[in-house]
Design a protein around this motif. Structure first.
Motif, mmCIF file in Angstrom:
data_model
loop_
_atom_site.group_PDB
_atom_site.id
_atom_site.type_symbol
_atom_site.label_atom_id
_atom_site.label_comp_id
_atom_site.label_asym_id
_atom_site.label_seq_id
_atom_site.Cartn_x
_atom_site.Cartn_y
_atom_site.Cartn_z
ATOM 1 N N GLN A 1 -2.020 78.085 14.991
ATOM 2 C CA GLN A 1 -2.688 77.242 15.975
ATOM 3 C C GLN A 1 -3.543 76.179 15.287
ATOM 4 O O GLN A 1 -3.525 74.995 15.663
ATOM 5 N N ARG A 2 -4.285 76.556 14.234
ATOM 6 C CA ARG A 2 -5.109 75.575 13.511
ATOM 7 C C ARG A 2 -4.239 74.532 12.812
ATOM 8 O O ARG A 2 -4.595 73.349 12.731
ATOM 9 N N LEU A 3 -3.089 74.983 12.307
ATOM 10 C CA LEU A 3 -2.172 74.041 11.670
ATOM 11 C C LEU A 3 -1.756 72.948 12.648
ATOM 12 O O LEU A 3 -1.752 71.750 12.318
ATOM 13 N N GLN A 4 -1.414 73.332 13.874
ATOM 14 C CA GLN A 4 -0.896 72.370 14.847
ATOM 15 C C GLN A 4 -1.991 71.471 15.426
ATOM 16 O O GLN A 4 -1.763 70.282 15.665
ATOM 17 N N LYS B 1 -0.737 89.919 13.374
ATOM 18 C CA LYS B 1 -0.329 89.006 14.443
ATOM 19 C C LYS B 1 -1.476 88.087 14.865
ATOM 20 O O LYS B 1 -1.297 86.890 15.072
ATOM 21 N N GLU B 2 -2.672 88.676 15.009
ATOM 22 C CA GLU B 2 -3.803 87.892 15.490
ATOM 23 C C GLU B 2 -4.162 86.787 14.504
ATOM 24 O O GLU B 2 -4.370 85.631 14.882
ATOM 25 N N LYS B 3 -4.221 87.146 13.211
ATOM 26 C CA LYS B 3 -4.553 86.146 12.197
ATOM 27 C C LYS B 3 -3.438 85.115 12.072
ATOM 28 O O LYS B 3 -3.692 83.902 11.942
ATOM 29 N N GLY B 4 -2.180 85.547 12.108
ATOM 30 C CA GLY B 4 -1.064 84.622 12.021
ATOM 31 C C GLY B 4 -1.080 83.612 13.148
ATOM 32 O O GLY B 4 -0.837 82.414 12.946
ATOM 33 N N THR B 5 -1.364 84.077 14.373
ATOM 34 C CA THR B 5 -1.433 83.185 15.531
ATOM 35 C C THR B 5 -2.530 82.150 15.343
ATOM 36 O O THR B 5 -2.354 80.957 15.641
ATOM 37 N N GLU B 6 -3.666 82.613 14.828
ATOM 38 C CA GLU B 6 -4.798 81.707 14.619
ATOM 39 C C GLU B 6 -4.479 80.655 13.561
ATOM 40 O O GLU B 6 -4.795 79.461 13.718
ATOM 41 N N VAL B 7 -3.812 81.050 12.475
ATOM 42 C CA VAL B 7 -3.443 80.108 11.414
ATOM 43 C C VAL B 7 -2.480 79.040 11.940
ATOM 44 O O VAL B 7 -2.654 77.833 11.703
#
Length: 918
Positions: free
Chosen positions: A76-79, A68-74
Motif C-alpha cells: 500500500q505504501r509503495l502505491q 500478510k498484515e505487513k506485506g499489505t502495508e508495504v
C-alpha cells in the motif's frame, strides 16, 4: 439448473422462509481485471525467490518472513507514497503475492525499494535505512465471465474446475481482495484474515452495556468485527457478511497496561504484586505475543517497528550481560547510556531471543489481542455478542454501511456491486425422531422400549425414565481430594447421587451400584498408589470399578492428573465433581439438585458401559438393517506459540443402534491436517467391530456400510482429504474384505463457517428467536460444485444458533440424494440397487444420539465424540507438559513437537472398548 430434478435437493419437511447473512454481488459480465504477481526479494537480481523477505536479517542472522498484515502495508505504501506515478489506481493486495488492478499499471515488470518502517523516510545517523525490494510482474488478465460455467451448475461434481491455478480460483481471490481493500485501508481499522475490526462511524451507537463491558475488561476493549467472504452459489455470486468480536488491546505505555490488568495503582504496587507467583504468571500469560515498540525518554528511536513479547522477568535491573567483554547489569546500562533509572524489583520483558527491556520504556500500540483470554474476559465476550438473531442481523446491516462498498474505488473500478439487502431463502423443518428409553420389562440388549414423541423439536426429559441400557458397575471408590475433610453436605450429595443411580422412584434409571466405599479423604499427591491401595482394601478389581473424585473448585492440574491415572495408568473410568460454593448451596437448599444429579448420572452410565437413550426413526432402522459402522474423525492443533504436537482422533460405532463407540487417538505431525495414522486406527476400529460378531461363520454379519463424518477440514483441503484419506480407506477395505468391501459415504462436517439463518418476522421461530431444531437449507446458498447442505439440528438457547455445514465428498451408499442424506427412510436396500421413500432424517437422527445430553446437538454425535477425544490429549502426558499442551506455557523451553510426541502414552487396554471420554 432445475432444482426439482436434481437429486441433491431434498423435499422432506415443512417449508420455512428465512433471511440469511448473505448479500447478492453483481459483476459486469465482460469485466477484465489485471493480475500482477508481487514478490519481495532480499537480493537485487534474484528472480527465483517467491517468498516475501526484507533485505536484512533478524536477531542471530535469522531470516525474517513478512506476514500478510505487513506485506499489505508495504504494498500500500509503495502505491500511494513511494511511486504513485506508476499506479494510476491502487491495486488490491491479497497479503500473499497477488496484486489485482482494474486499471493497468504504467509498467509490466518493475522492481522497487520500499522503506521497512512506516515512519522511516531516510537513513539515521549515516546508517542505511532498512528496506525491502519488491518485484511486481503482470501475470495475466482474467475475464470473469468464465465464472458463468461454474455458477450455472455445469461443473457440478468436477472439483478440478475450481482448484488452485484455475481462472475460477483467481477470480474469487480477486473478488476477496477488492471487497476487503477499502475497509482494510481505512484509518483506525484493524484486520485479521477475512475480518475487519472498525471504529464505528455511522449507523451505530455503542450501548451503555457495551461501555460498561469495556470498563470491566480494561486494558482490553471489545469492538464489532465484520467477516467478509465472496462465495459462489448455484446461479449467482454472494458476499457472506457476519459479525465477529474483536478483542482490542488499547494503546498505552506497557507499564500502565500491566498495572491496569492487575488492578494496581502505580509502578511500585505493580512490582510488589508481581512478587507473587500467581499474579506474575497471570501477567506473563496475558502479555505473550503482545507487540511493543521501544520509547526511551529523550532518545530518537532507530525503528518504530513492533516486536512481540516472548517472556516476562522479575527484577529486570539485576540481570547482567557482557558489554564489550565487561559484565554489566541492565540497571547500570540504562542509567549510564540513557539516563533512565530502573527501580529495584521492576518487571521487564524479553523481546525476540535475547533483548531485555524494563516495562517503563515499552509502548503498546493499539492492536488485536490474539492470546488466550482469561475466563472473566470470555464471559464478557459472550455478553457482548447479540442476544438474539434479529439483533445480530441488525448489527450486520448497520455495519454494512461502514464496509464502504458503495464508495470503494476498487469495487467501482471493477464494476462490482454489492446489494444492501440480505437474501431471503427457503428451507425445511425436518420431522424429529422419537426417543427410546427402556420400559418396565425386558432386559438388555432387547429391552421393552418406552417411546417419547418430542412435543418440542430437539428437547426431551430424562426424569423418571429408565435408561435404554443401564450400566452395572461393581464398585465405586469415592475420593475427597478437596484438601478438607468430608462434610455433612458432601455425604448428603453422595447419598442423593446413589439414590438417583438406583432403580427406585422417583429416579428409576436402573444403574444399580452394589457396593461403594466411604468418602476417603486424601491430598491426591500419589493418586495411582491411593486408588490401588483402596481398591485392594475393598477387594475391588479394576474391571467394573468407577473412581468418583471430589475436587476443589479451581484444580486444573489435579483434574488432569485424575484423568491421566484413570485413562493411562490404571484403566478405570473416572468421574470428577467440582466441590464449589455454588454446589454446596445447591445441596443445602435442594434447588436444582435433580437436574445436576441427572446430568452427572448421564455421564456415569455411559462411562461404565451403559446407553442412556436411542433415537427411533426409519433412518435409524436403515442403519440397523445391515451391519453398519458410523465414524467420527477429527484433528486438533496446538494454540499459537505452543510447542505441542497435533493430535488425530477416530471414534467408531460397534452396535446396531450406532450409540456405543470406541475411541482412538494418535499423535500427528505438527499442524498437519491430514490424518497420518488413518490406516492403523481404521484397522483397529474394524477389529473391534468384528470382535462383537463372528462374520467368518455368518457372512450376513460382515460389515456392509461405513458412514464417515470428518470434522475440521476447510474447503481448500477437500480434494487432499479425498486423495489421501478416502482413497487410503478404500484400499484398506479392499485389503481386508476384497472386492466385496463395505461401501463408504464420506461427509465433511464444518462448524467454522459464517452463514446464519434469521426467521422472518412472524415465522415459526422457536422461543429464542432462532429457527426450530431440524431446519435444513440445501438451496439458495449451496455450492455449485460440491453437494452440500446446512442443518441447524439443535434447539436455540442464547444468541444465534450455528448450523452445521455438511459437504458430501463421496457417497456409495445413498446415491448422493439429498432426501437420503438429510431425510432417509428406505423401503428396500440391496448392495446392487437402492430404493428409497423419503420421511425421516439421517444426519439429523445422529444428532439425537449424543449421550451426555437430553437435547439434540448441532453435530452428529460421533463428530462431537471425536472432538472430546482430542481434548483429552493432555491426559496422555506427564504433568510437566500440561501448560504447553493447554497453550499456557510461554517460558523458554527446549521442547519441540517431536520431543513432546515421544512422551505420549496410549490409552490403557481396559478402556479400548469403552466410552471413557464422556
Amino acid at each position: 439448473m432445475n432444482s426439482k430434478k436434481n437429486p441433491r435437493y431434498g423435499t422432506v419437511g415443512r417449508p420455512m422462509e428465512v433471511d440469511v447473512n448473505a448479500f447478492s454481488l453483481s459483476w459486469a459480465q465482460h469485466s477484465v481485471v489485471m493480475h500482477y504477481d508481487a514478490q519481495a526479494y532480499d537480493k537485487p537480481y534474484d528472480f527465483t525467490t517467491v517468498s516475501i523477505k526484507p533485505n536484512f536479517n533478524g536477531p542471530g542472522g535469522k531470516d525474517i518472513n513478512i506476514g500478510k498484515e505487513k506485506g499489505t502495508e508495504v504494498i500500500q505504501r509503495l502505491q500511494v507514497n513511494v511511486r504513485p506515478d506508476l499506479f494510476p489506481k491502487p491495486g488490491a493486495f491479497d497479503g500473499k503475492k497477488n496484486l489485482y488492478a482494474f486499471r493497468a499499471f504504467n509498467f509490466t515488470s518493475e522492481r522497487f525499494e520500499v522503506p521497512w518502517d512506516k515512519e522511516q523516510t531516510q537513513s539515521i545517523k549515516g546508517r542505511r535505512a532498512k528496506t525491502v525490494t519488491v518485484q511486481i510482474v503482470l501475470v495475466r488478465s482474467v475475464d470473469i465471465s468464465l465464472l458463468g460455467q461454474v455458477l450455472h451448475g455445469n461443473e457440478q461434481g468436477n472439483p478440478s474446475s475450481i482448484g488452485p491455478g484455475t481462472v475460477v480460483a483467481s477470480s474469487l481471490n480477486m473478488l476477496q481482495a477488492f471487497l476487503q481493500a477499502a475497509p482494510k485501508m481505512a484509518n483506525g481499522n484493524l484486520h485479521k484474515g477475512k475480518s475487519v475490526y472498525m471504529q464505528w462511524r455511522r449507523g451505530y451507537q455503542q450501548s451503555s452495556d457495551q461501555k460498561r463491558i469495556d470498563d470491566r475488561i480494561r486494558p482490553l476493549r471489545l469492538v464489532d468485527g465484520f467477516f467478509q467472504s465472496a462465495r459462489m452459489t448455484t446461479g449467482h455470486l454472494i458476499v457472506n457478511i457476519d459479525l465477529s468480536v474483536g478483542v482490542i488491546l488499547q494503546g498505552m505505555m506497557l507499564e500502565e497496561l500491566c498495572a491496569t490488568f492487575l488492578g494496581c495503582k502505580n509502578l511500585r504496587d505493580l512490582n510488589e504484586r508481581c512478587s507473587s507467583p500467581v499474579y506474575f504468571d497471570k501477567l506473563r500469560h496475558f502479555l505473550r505475543d503482545v507487540k511493543v515498540s521501544i520509547k526511551i525518554p529523550g532518545k530518537t528511536s532507530k525503528s518504530q517497528g513492533r516486536r512481540a513479547i516472548r517472556n516476562l522477568i522479575r527484577d529486570v535491573g539485576s540481570h547482567s550481560f557482557d558489554r564489550n567483554g565487561i559484565p554489566t547489569t541492565i540497571r547500570d546500562y540504562f542509567l549510564s547510556t540513557h539516563g533512565v533509572r530502573i527501580p529495584s524489583q521492576s518487571v521487564g520483558v524479553v523481546i525476540g531471543n535475547h533483548e531485555i527491556f524494563p516495562v517503563s520504556v515499552c509502548v503498546v500500540p493499539e492492536q488485536l489481542y490474539k492470546s488466550k483470554l482469561q475466563p472473566e474476559h470470555v464471559r464478557e465476550v459472550l455478553s457482548f455478542v447479540p442476544k438474539n438473531p434479529r439483533e445480530r442481523l441488525q448489527r450486520i446491516k448497520a455495519g454494512w454501511q461502514n464496509l464502504e462498498y458503495e464508495n470503494s474505488e476498487f469495487l467501482k473500478g471493477a464494476n462490482i456491486t454489492v446489494h444492501p439487502d440480505a437474501l431471503t431463502i427457503h428451507g425445511r423443518i425436518l420431522p424429529s425422531p422419537n426417543i427410546l428409553y427402556s420400559g418396565a420389562s425386558g432386559t438388555p440388549p432387547t429391552p421393552t422400549p418406552l417411546t417419547l414423541t418430542l412435543a418440542k423439536p430437539g428437547t426431551w426429559d430424562v426424569m423418571r425414565k429408565r435408561f435404554w441400557s443401564p450400566a452395572r458397575p461393581n464398585f465405586v471408590l469415592i475420593l475427597n481430594l478437596t484438601g478438607h475433610r468430608d462434610s455433612p453436605d458432601m455425604n448428603k450429595l453422595m447419598g442423593q447421587l446413589f439414590n438417583t443411580l438406583k432403580e427406585r422412584e422417583p429416579h428409576p434409571t436402573g444403574v444399580d451400584v452394589p457396593n461403594t466405599s466411604t468418602i476417603i479423604n486424601d491430598s491426591g499427591a500419589d493418586l495411582s498408589a491411593l486408588i490401588r491401595r483402596e481398591a485392594e482394601r475393598y477387594k475391588a478389581g479394576p474391571i467394573g470399578l468407577l473412581v468418583l473424585a471430589i475436587l476443589p473448585e479451581n484444580a486444573a492440574e489435579l483434574y488432569a492428573n485424575v484423568k491421566r491415572v484413570g485413562d493411562v495408568l490404571l484403566g478405570v473410568p473416572t468421574q470428577c465433581i467440582r466441590w464449589s460454593q455454588k454446589l454446596t448451596q445447591t445441596v443445602q437448599n435442594n434447588r436444582g439438585i435433580d437436574q445436576y444429579l441427572n446430568n452427572l448420572v448421564l455421564k456415569i452410565n455411559v462411562r461404565c458401559g451403559g446407553v442412556n437413550h436411542v433415537p427411533a426413526s426409519t433412518a435409524m432402522d436403515y442403519l440397523a438393517e445391515h451391519p453398519t459402522m458410523v465414524i467420527g474423525a477429527d484433528v486438533s492443533h496446538p494454540s499459537p506459540g505452543s510447542t505441542a504436537p497435533s493430535f488425530a482422533s477416530l471414534v467408531s460405532s460397534r452396535d446396531s443402534k450406532c450409540s456405543i463407540y470406541s475411541a482412538q487417538m494418535k499423535v500427528q505431525p505438527f499442524r498437519k491436517e491430514i490424518i497420518e495414522s488413518l490406516d492403523e486406527m481404521m484397522t483397529k476400529a474394524i477389529d473391534i467391530f468384528r470382535s462383537e460378531v463372528d462374520d467368518t461363520k455368518n457372512p450376513k454379519l460382515q460389515l456392509r456400510r461405513i458412514f464417515f463424518f470428518r470434522d475440521g477440514v476447510s474447503e481448500g483441503e477437500f480434494e487432499t482429504v479425498r486423495e489421501q484419506e478416502l482413497n487410503a480407506l478404500k484400499k484398506l477395505l479392499v485389503r481386508i474384505y476384497g472386492k466385496d468391501r463395505p461401501r463408504i459415504t464420506f461427509i465433511v462436517v464444518g462448524k467454522r463457517h459464517h452463514f446464519r439463518f434469521f426467521p422472518k418476522q412472524g415465522a415459526s421461530a422457536d422461543a429464542s428467536g432462532n429457527c426450530p431444531a431440524g431446519f435444513v437449507v440445501d438451496r439458495g446458498i449451496e455450492h455449485p460444485v460440491y453437494s452440500d447442505f446446512y442443518l441447524q439440528s439443535q434447539p436455540g438457547l442464547k444468541g444465534t444458533s450455528i448450523p452445521a455445514h455438511y459437504t458430501v465428498i463421496e457417497d456409495e451408499n445413498l446415491g448422493g440424494n439429498g432426501n437420503h442424506l438429510q431425510s432417509l427412510a428406505y423401503a428396500k436396500f440391496s448392495m446392487d440397487s437402492i430404493t428409497c421413500s423419503y420421511s425421516f432424517p439421517f444426519s439429523y437422527a445422529l444428532c439425537h444420539t449424543y449421550q451426555r445430553s437430553t437435547r439434540s446437538v448441532k453435530l452428529p454425535a460421533p463428530v462431537y465424540y471425536a472432538d472430546l477425544v482430542c481434548q483429552r490429549a493432555r491426559f496422555h502426558f506427564a504433568p510437566r507438559f500440561l501448560n504447553q499442551l493447554e497453550g499456557l506455557s510461554d517460558a523458554a523451553t527446549d521442547d519441540t513437537p517431536e520431543s513432546i510426541a515421544q512422551e505420549f502414552r496410549s490409552l490403557h487396554k481396559n478402556l479400548k472398548k469403552t466410552m471413557h471420554f464422556m
